[in-house]
Design a protein around this motif. Sequence first.
Motif, PDB file in Angstrom:
ATOM      1  N   MET A   1       0.815  -1.182   0.000  1.00 49.44           N
ATOM      2  CA  MET A   1       0.000   0.000   0.000  1.00 49.44           C
ATOM      3  C   MET A   1       0.864   1.254   0.000  1.00 49.44           C
ATOM      4  O   MET A   1       0.476   2.265  -0.553  1.00 49.44           O
ATOM      5  CB  MET A   1      -0.931  -0.003   1.209  1.00 49.44           C
ATOM      6  N   ARG A   2       2.013   1.187   0.600  1.00 47.03           N
ATOM      7  CA  ARG A   2       2.891   2.363   0.647  1.00 47.03           C
ATOM      8  C   ARG A   2       3.257   2.848  -0.752  1.00 47.03           C
ATOM      9  O   ARG A   2       3.366   4.037  -0.995  1.00 47.03           O
ATOM     10  CB  ARG A   2       4.149   2.041   1.443  1.00 47.03           C
ATOM     11  N   GLU A   3       3.433   1.877  -1.637  1.00 49.96           N
ATOM     12  CA  GLU A   3       3.764   2.219  -3.024  1.00 49.96           C
ATOM     13  C   GLU A   3       2.652   3.039  -3.671  1.00 49.96           C
ATOM     14  O   GLU A   3       2.907   4.040  -4.338  1.00 49.96           O
ATOM     15  CB  GLU A   3       3.963   0.920  -3.835  1.00 49.96           C
ATOM     16  N   GLU A   4       1.414   2.589  -3.443  1.00 51.40           N
ATOM     17  CA  GLU A   4       0.264   3.287  -4.020  1.00 51.40           C
ATOM     18  C   GLU A   4       0.138   4.700  -3.465  1.00 51.40           C
ATOM     19  O   GLU A   4      -0.137   5.657  -4.199  1.00 51.40           O
ATOM     20  CB  GLU A   4      -1.034   2.513  -3.765  1.00 51.40           C
ATOM     21  N   ILE A   5       0.349   4.835  -2.162  1.00 48.73           N
ATOM     22  CA  ILE A   5       0.273   6.165  -1.536  1.00 48.73           C
ATOM     23  C   ILE A   5       1.373   7.065  -2.083  1.00 48.73           C
ATOM     24  O   ILE A   5       1.145   8.240  -2.382  1.00 48.73           O
ATOM     25  CB  ILE A   5       0.345   6.057   0.001  1.00 48.73           C
ATOM     26  N   ALA A   6       2.561   6.504  -2.269  1.00 44.68           N
ATOM     27  CA  ALA A   6       3.671   7.280  -2.820  1.00 44.68           C
ATOM     28  C   ALA A   6       3.327   7.760  -4.237  1.00 44.68           C
ATOM     29  O   ALA A   6       3.642   8.902  -4.607  1.00 44.68           O
ATOM     30  CB  ALA A   6       4.948   6.448  -2.832  1.00 44.68           C
ATOM     31  N   LYS A   7       2.677   6.906  -5.011  1.00 46.34           N
ATOM     32  CA  LYS A   7       2.270   7.296  -6.374  1.00 46.34           C
ATOM     33  C   LYS A   7       1.260   8.433  -6.332  1.00 46.34           C
ATOM     34  O   LYS A   7       1.330   9.374  -7.124  1.00 46.34           O
ATOM     35  CB  LYS A   7       1.690   6.099  -7.121  1.00 46.34           C
ATOM     36  N   VAL A   8       0.292   8.343  -5.395  1.00 43.61           N
ATOM     37  CA  VAL A   8      -0.707   9.401  -5.266  1.00 43.61           C
ATOM     38  C   VAL A   8      -0.033  10.714  -4.875  1.00 43.61           C
ATOM     39  O   VAL A   8      -0.310  11.780  -5.448  1.00 43.61           O
ATOM     40  CB  VAL A   8      -1.801   9.011  -4.236  1.00 43.61           C
ATOM     41  N   LEU A   9       0.890  10.653  -3.925  1.00 41.44           N
ATOM     42  CA  LEU A   9       1.606  11.857  -3.497  1.00 41.44           C
ATOM     43  C   LEU A   9       2.421  12.450  -4.647  1.00 41.44           C
ATOM     44  O   LEU A   9       2.491  13.674  -4.808  1.00 41.44           O
ATOM     45  CB  LEU A   9       2.498  11.552  -2.296  1.00 41.44           C
ATOM     46  N   ALA A  10       3.022  11.581  -5.450  1.00 45.31           N
ATOM     47  CA  ALA A  10       3.793  12.059  -6.601  1.00 45.31           C
ATOM     48  C   ALA A  10       2.869  12.755  -7.599  1.00 45.31           C
ATOM     49  O   ALA A  10       3.238  13.784  -8.179  1.00 45.31           O
ATOM     50  CB  ALA A  10       4.525  10.891  -7.263  1.00 45.31           C
ATOM     51  N   MET A  11       1.671  12.202  -7.797  1.00 43.45           N
ATOM     52  CA  MET A  11       0.710  12.821  -8.713  1.00 43.45           C
ATOM     53  C   MET A  11       0.284  14.204  -8.216  1.00 43.45           C
ATOM     54  O   MET A  11       0.120  15.135  -9.004  1.00 43.45           O
ATOM     55  CB  MET A  11      -0.515  11.904  -8.886  1.00 43.45           C
ATOM     56  N   VAL A  12       0.130  14.334  -6.890  1.00 47.42           N
ATOM     57  CA  VAL A  12      -0.206  15.646  -6.307  1.00 47.42           C
ATOM     58  C   VAL A  12       0.944  16.612  -6.520  1.00 47.42           C
ATOM     59  O   VAL A  12       0.754  17.759  -6.939  1.00 47.42           O
ATOM     60  CB  VAL A  12      -0.554  15.505  -4.800  1.00 47.42           C
ATOM     61  N   GLN A  13       2.157  16.141  -6.255  1.00 46.27           N
ATOM     62  CA  GLN A  13       3.347  16.985  -6.389  1.00 46.27           C
ATOM     63  C   GLN A  13       3.546  17.448  -7.834  1.00 46.27           C
ATOM     64  O   GLN A  13       3.934  18.582  -8.085  1.00 46.27           O
ATOM     65  CB  GLN A  13       4.585  16.208  -5.902  1.00 46.27           C
TER      66      GLN A  13
ATOM     67  N   LYS B   1      -8.222  15.572  -4.073  1.00 51.95           N
ATOM     68  CA  LYS B   1      -8.367  14.301  -4.786  1.00 51.95           C
ATOM     69  C   LYS B   1      -7.335  13.291  -4.275  1.00 51.95           C
ATOM     70  O   LYS B   1      -7.633  12.105  -4.096  1.00 51.95           O
ATOM     71  CB  LYS B   1      -8.203  14.516  -6.300  1.00 51.95           C
ATOM     72  N   GLY B   2      -6.116  13.758  -4.014  1.00 45.26           N
ATOM     73  CA  GLY B   2      -5.063  12.890  -3.475  1.00 45.26           C
ATOM     74  C   GLY B   2      -5.440  12.325  -2.119  1.00 45.26           C
ATOM     75  O   GLY B   2      -5.274  11.135  -1.845  1.00 45.26           O
ATOM     76  N   SER B   3      -6.001  13.187  -1.264  1.00 50.67           N
ATOM     77  CA  SER B   3      -6.438  12.760   0.060  1.00 50.67           C
ATOM     78  C   SER B   3      -7.550  11.726  -0.049  1.00 50.67           C
ATOM     79  O   SER B   3      -7.564  10.720   0.678  1.00 50.67           O
ATOM     80  CB  SER B   3      -6.918  13.972   0.852  1.00 50.67           C
ATOM     81  N   GLU B   4      -8.455  11.955  -0.969  1.00 44.93           N
ATOM     82  CA  GLU B   4      -9.560  11.022  -1.194  1.00 44.93           C
ATOM     83  C   GLU B   4      -9.038   9.658  -1.656  1.00 44.93           C
ATOM     84  O   GLU B   4      -9.474   8.617  -1.171  1.00 44.93           O
ATOM     85  CB  GLU B   4     -10.502  11.614  -2.249  1.00 44.93           C
ATOM     86  N   LEU B   5      -8.091   9.673  -2.569  1.00 41.94           N
ATOM     87  CA  LEU B   5      -7.518   8.411  -3.068  1.00 41.94           C
ATOM     88  C   LEU B   5      -6.783   7.650  -1.963  1.00 41.94           C
ATOM     89  O   LEU B   5      -6.888   6.426  -1.856  1.00 41.94           O
ATOM     90  CB  LEU B   5      -6.572   8.683  -4.244  1.00 41.94           C
ATOM     91  N   ILE B   6      -6.045   8.384  -1.150  1.00 41.97           N
ATOM     92  CA  ILE B   6      -5.316   7.738  -0.048  1.00 41.97           C
ATOM     93  C   ILE B   6      -6.300   7.115   0.941  1.00 41.97           C
ATOM     94  O   ILE B   6      -6.088   6.001   1.428  1.00 41.97           O
ATOM     95  CB  ILE B   6      -4.367   8.745   0.645  1.00 41.97           C
TER      96      ILE B   6
ATOM     97  N   LEU C   1      -7.570   3.905  -0.484  1.00 46.11           N
ATOM     98  CA  LEU C   1      -6.541   2.869  -0.375  1.00 46.11           C
ATOM     99  C   LEU C   1      -6.487   2.295   1.039  1.00 46.11           C
ATOM    100  O   LEU C   1      -6.370   1.078   1.230  1.00 46.11           O
ATOM    101  CB  LEU C   1      -5.174   3.429  -0.770  1.00 46.11           C
ATOM    102  N   LYS C   2      -6.584   3.154   2.042  1.00 45.72           N
ATOM    103  CA  LYS C   2      -6.546   2.689   3.437  1.00 45.72           C
ATOM    104  C   LYS C   2      -7.771   1.834   3.755  1.00 45.72           C
ATOM    105  O   LYS C   2      -7.654   0.804   4.413  1.00 45.72           O
ATOM    106  CB  LYS C   2      -6.459   3.877   4.387  1.00 45.72           C
ATOM    107  N   GLU C   3      -8.935   2.274   3.301  1.00 51.56           N
ATOM    108  CA  GLU C   3     -10.158   1.497   3.531  1.00 51.56           C
ATOM    109  C   GLU C   3     -10.081   0.139   2.847  1.00 51.56           C
ATOM    110  O   GLU C   3     -10.510  -0.868   3.398  1.00 51.56           O
ATOM    111  CB  GLU C   3     -11.381   2.271   3.038  1.00 51.56           C
ATOM    112  N   LYS C   4      -9.526   0.129   1.651  1.00 53.65           N
ATOM    113  CA  LYS C   4      -9.378  -1.124   0.908  1.00 53.65           C
ATOM    114  C   LYS C   4      -8.464  -2.087   1.666  1.00 53.65           C
ATOM    115  O   LYS C   4      -8.738  -3.274   1.765  1.00 53.65           O
ATOM    116  CB  LYS C   4      -8.824  -0.834  -0.488  1.00 53.65           C
ATOM    117  N   GLU C   5      -7.376  -1.557   2.208  1.00 52.62           N
ATOM    118  CA  GLU C   5      -6.447  -2.401   2.957  1.00 52.62           C
ATOM    119  C   GLU C   5      -7.111  -2.940   4.227  1.00 52.62           C
ATOM    120  O   GLU C   5      -6.960  -4.111   4.560  1.00 52.62           O
ATOM    121  CB  GLU C   5      -5.183  -1.630   3.331  1.00 52.62           C
ATOM    122  N   GLU C   6      -7.863  -2.100   4.931  1.00 53.40           N
ATOM    123  CA  GLU C   6      -8.551  -2.540   6.144  1.00 53.40           C
ATOM    124  C   GLU C   6      -9.567  -3.625   5.824  1.00 53.40           C
ATOM    125  O   GLU C   6      -9.668  -4.614   6.531  1.00 53.40           O
ATOM    126  CB  GLU C   6      -9.247  -1.358   6.823  1.00 53.40           C
TER     127      GLU C   6
END
Length: 129
Positions: free
Chosen positions: A1-13, A21-26, A29-34
């Motif tokens: 999951m860390r990889e996916e979050i890093a990708k989202v953060l990179a897209m925001v950057q 939108k980045g916060s929503e995606l993250i 991802l967290k809900e999906k993992e839970e």
Amino acid sequence: MREEIAKVLAMVQEGKIDADKGSELIQVLKEKEEAGSKLVEKPTKYLDKTLKIRVVSAENNNVTVNLPIKLIQVVLKAGHSIAASIPQSEKYVKDLDINLIIEAMENELDGQIVDVKSANGDTVSVIIE
């Protein structure tokens, strides 16, 4: 999951998506993992349960059998096909819907399954706990 979050953060950057939108995606991802971890935990806990068969007779001919659910699943799957291929036992298992039993286990059938009391005082209980 860390990889996916890093990708989202990179897209925001990079300005490809905004921070909201980045916060929503993250969050998704967290809900999906839970949800995924809950699905993994649930069968493990259920498979650690035991099928308990208790027969208590009026004459004190009592029987107690404890079988782990894991063992029952393996034996049902393997044993049914073996029994079906043996001519002497084929007639006993041909009408047995093993998939129905396995489906009940996969749906985590729990608690008292059978409770029989005869007129002479014998009782039979089958419980998953």
